[in-house]
Scaffold this motif. Structure first.
Motif, PDB file in Angstrom:
ATOM      1  N   TYR A   1       0.860  -1.181   0.000  1.00 22.40           N
ATOM      2  CA  TYR A   1       0.000   0.000   0.000  1.00 22.40           C
ATOM      3  C   TYR A   1       0.899   1.235   0.000  1.00 22.40           C
TER       4      TYR A   1
ATOM      5  N   ARG B   1       6.074   2.951   1.515  1.00 24.48           N
ATOM      6  CA  ARG B   1       5.273   1.762   1.188  1.00 24.48           C
ATOM      7  C   ARG B   1       5.028   0.951   2.452  1.00 24.48           C
TER       8      ARG B   1
ATOM      9  N   ASP C   1      -2.934   4.593   1.032  1.00 19.63           N
ATOM     10  CA  ASP C   1      -4.031   4.175   0.156  1.00 19.63           C
ATOM     11  C   ASP C   1      -4.318   2.705   0.441  1.00 19.63           C
ATOM     12  N   MET C   2      -5.042   2.437   1.527  1.00 20.05           N
ATOM     13  CA  MET C   2      -5.221   1.085   2.034  1.00 20.05           C
ATOM     14  C   MET C   2      -6.624   0.563   1.766  1.00 20.05           C
ATOM     15  N   HIS C   3      -6.701  -0.762   1.640  1.00 14.75           N
ATOM     16  CA  HIS C   3      -7.999  -1.417   1.555  1.00 14.75           C
ATOM     17  C   HIS C   3      -8.693  -1.285   2.908  1.00 14.75           C
TER      18      HIS C   3
ATOM     19  N   THR D   1      -7.699  -3.738   5.659  1.00  8.41           N
ATOM     20  CA  THR D   1      -6.292  -3.969   5.981  1.00  8.41           C
ATOM     21  C   THR D   1      -6.031  -3.896   7.480  1.00  8.41           C
TER      22      THR D   1
END
Length: 564
Positions: free
Chosen positions: A388, A396, A449-451, A454
């Motif tokens: 991410y 990262r 920018d994470m799901h 997560t």
């Protein structure tokens, strides 16, 4: 002479004194026996045991150290009897009704305590476990329950794991120690977070500090005093660089001891103090040790051994040795060992010190030039997993089946799930993972920018008992990406009143109209010569420009107010 007695199955030490009676009940348990996610349990239990005593006419207290906890007091024979009886009663039946109150007291104690240059050294040497835990806050307090404390007391606060010491000519009549049965607990094995030694790390304190691990022996204690004399002579007396030069020698209970030395420095003298400190170590390491220094230290120690109160003074350390299985020497044996210490023995200790050394150096300095390796501040490995990206940077975050890595320009930080000592969890989603090697990885989900799932994956990977809930943060303190900050700043701007725009339009039209006519009139006056009877037109022009400025003033004032 120290007498060995027994009181209700608890080994008891008795030494004569010419002063008031003092007593201590010492247990072989301390912060080194805890884990990071339960840090503070021994200290909390110590507070609970003393809580029922309230106010007393005699002095009493408790102390929790890395490998022992002690309850001590000074008073009359009856006071000591009452104190020890009450402590043992509390340990056997903890007053858990005060659990939350004592937690708050401990939080206040931690927040108000002043730091010292030595506080961070244990975590750099040992990491986030056993002897390194004394560097960390008591994060475990929030989740500790009454049952947790009862289990801890049943394991550690037993008569087989205790020693009672008393300065006086007898044990108080009728004293009973109502402790449960148990087993003597061994000292935990010391971990290391240093791949190589000698090593160094940079700290904000204006001091140079040496931390070393040496075999416990009389020569090592003597060496600590010789080192203090050398530092005083070199850094204070000769060079005038330091005010405080001091050393310490503390047995660990496992056959080894921690040897430390400190020299303070002015901001502009830090390089010089570091250089002088290293020079002293190098001098001793190559065997340049003065016989006169050795003789002076031995003589001073022999003077202490000759005092009338020497046995009473050494009762706490004698009890510590008994608890940890270390030998206890008589006064005559101490004297005999001191007489056998040679310069060659001190040279051998100096080599041990330099080989195991961890040096703390001030900001802006380094010690690699002196053969010290920088202690690791980043991880060597980056684990595979889902990546991410940071929203406003090049960082990262990699979340995988074995652990998590944060990769940035300064270097990678990696925590394997199995090696996570504790994870601090904030209600807003932020997480901070502390690895057993003292690497700290902080995650702000707002910056990546994470799901959405997560963070739930991370929480599921760390065992629930290692997760430490943290209090909610002020929303303003939660970091946000640039786009969110700009949007918030835009929304935070004050809205215009309904009349501001019409007023600015009317003001602008009027100012343009009057200003335009005045400008034409001004140009005409310069282009076409005027007679004496037309000089009044200059007055009209001045009035016109003043009126133009006045009409434009609302626009200027409204725009300036909006900027503010």
């Amino acid at each position: 002479m120290i007498q060995h007695l027994d009181t209700d199955g608890v080994p008891t030490l008795l030494a004569p004194t010419g002063g008031p009676m003092r007593a201590g009940l010492t247990f072989r348990v301390g912060t080194a026996d805890e884990t990071l996610h339960r840090a503070g349990i021994t200290h909390l239990l110590e507070h609970l045991a003393l809580a029922p005593l309230g106010l007393a006419d005699y002095h009493f207290n408790g102390a929790t150290a890395p490998v022992f906890t002690t309850f001590h007091m000074q008073g009359s024979e009856q006071d000591i009897k009452g104190f020890l009886t009450a402590v043992c009663a509390s340990l056997s039946d903890l007053p858990t009704g005060r659990l939350e109150i004592e937690k708050e007291i401990l939080r206040t104690e931690w927040s108000s305590r002043g730091g010292t240059p030595l506080d961070d050294i244990p975590l750099w040497r040992h990491g986030a476990r056993n002897f390194g835990l004394s560097s960390y806050p008591e994060w475990g307090l929030a989740r500790l329950t009454a049952d947790d404390l009862r289990e801890w007391a049943a394991r550690w606060f037993t008569r087989e794991n205790a020693v009672l010491w008393i300065t006086g000519d007898r044990v108080p009549a009728g004293l009973r120690l109502g402790l449960p049965a148990g087993t003597r607990q061994s000292v935990p094995a010391a971990s290391t977070a240093l791949p190589h030694t000698p090593a160094y790390f940079v700290h904000g304190s204006r001091a140079v500090v040496l931390d070393a691990v040496v075999r416990r022996r009389t020569a090592a204690g003597v060496f600590a005093d010789v080192l203090e004399r050398e530092l005083f002579r070199a850094l204070r007396q000769d060079a005038g660089l330091s005010y405080t030069t001091t050393t310490g020698y503390d047995p660990r209970g496992d056959g080894y001891a921690t040897l430390r030395a400190l020299a303070d420095a002015l901001a502009e003298k830090q390089d010089a103090v570091l250089g002088g400190f290293v020079d002293v170590l190098a001098k001793l390491r190559v065997g340049r040790i003065e016989q006169a220094d050795l003789d002076a230290v031995v003589a001073k120690r022999e003077d202490v051994l000759g005092t009338a109160e020497v046995d009473a003074a050494r009762l706490p350390s004698y009890a510590f040795n008994l608890l940890t299985g270390q030998p206890n020497l008589t006064i005559d044996e101490h004297r005999a060992e001191l007489k056998t210490v040679t310069v060659a023995d001190l040279h051998e200790v100096a080599e041990e010190v330099c080989a195991s050394a961890l040096l703390m150096v001030p900001d802006g300095t380094r010690a690699d030039w002196a053969g010290f390796t920088a202690a690791p501040t980043h991880s060597e490995a980056v684990l595979p997993g889902t990546t991410y990206h940071e929203r406003d940077g090049d960082g990262r975050l990699i979340v995988g089946p074995d652990g998590i890595s944060l990769v940035s320009g300064s270097g990678p930080l990696t925590v394997r799930w199995a090696d996570c000592a504790a994870m601090l969890a904030w209600p807003d989603g932020a997480r901070q993972l502390v690895c057993v090697d003292a690497i700290v990885l902080h995650i702000e989900p707002t910056l990546f920018d994470m799901h959405p799932r997560t963070m739930a994956t991370i929480d599921a990977a760390v065992p629930a008992d290692r997760q430490v809930p943290m209090p909610a943060r002020d929303p303003e303190r939660i970091p946000q990406p640039r786009a969110v900050r700009e949007a918030r700043a835009h929304l935070a701007r004050p809205k215009r009143a309904w009349w501001e725009v019409p007023l600015m339009v009317l003001s602008g039209v009027a100012a343009l109209g009057v200003g335009g006519l005045t400008l034409l009139l001004t140009l005409g006056m310069f282009i076409t010569p005027t007679g004496a009877d037309e000089q009044w037109l200059w007055g009209v022009i001045v009035v016109g420009w003043l009126l133009t400025v006045t009409l434009a003033l609302p626009i200027v004032l409204l725009r300036r107010a909006r900027r503010r």
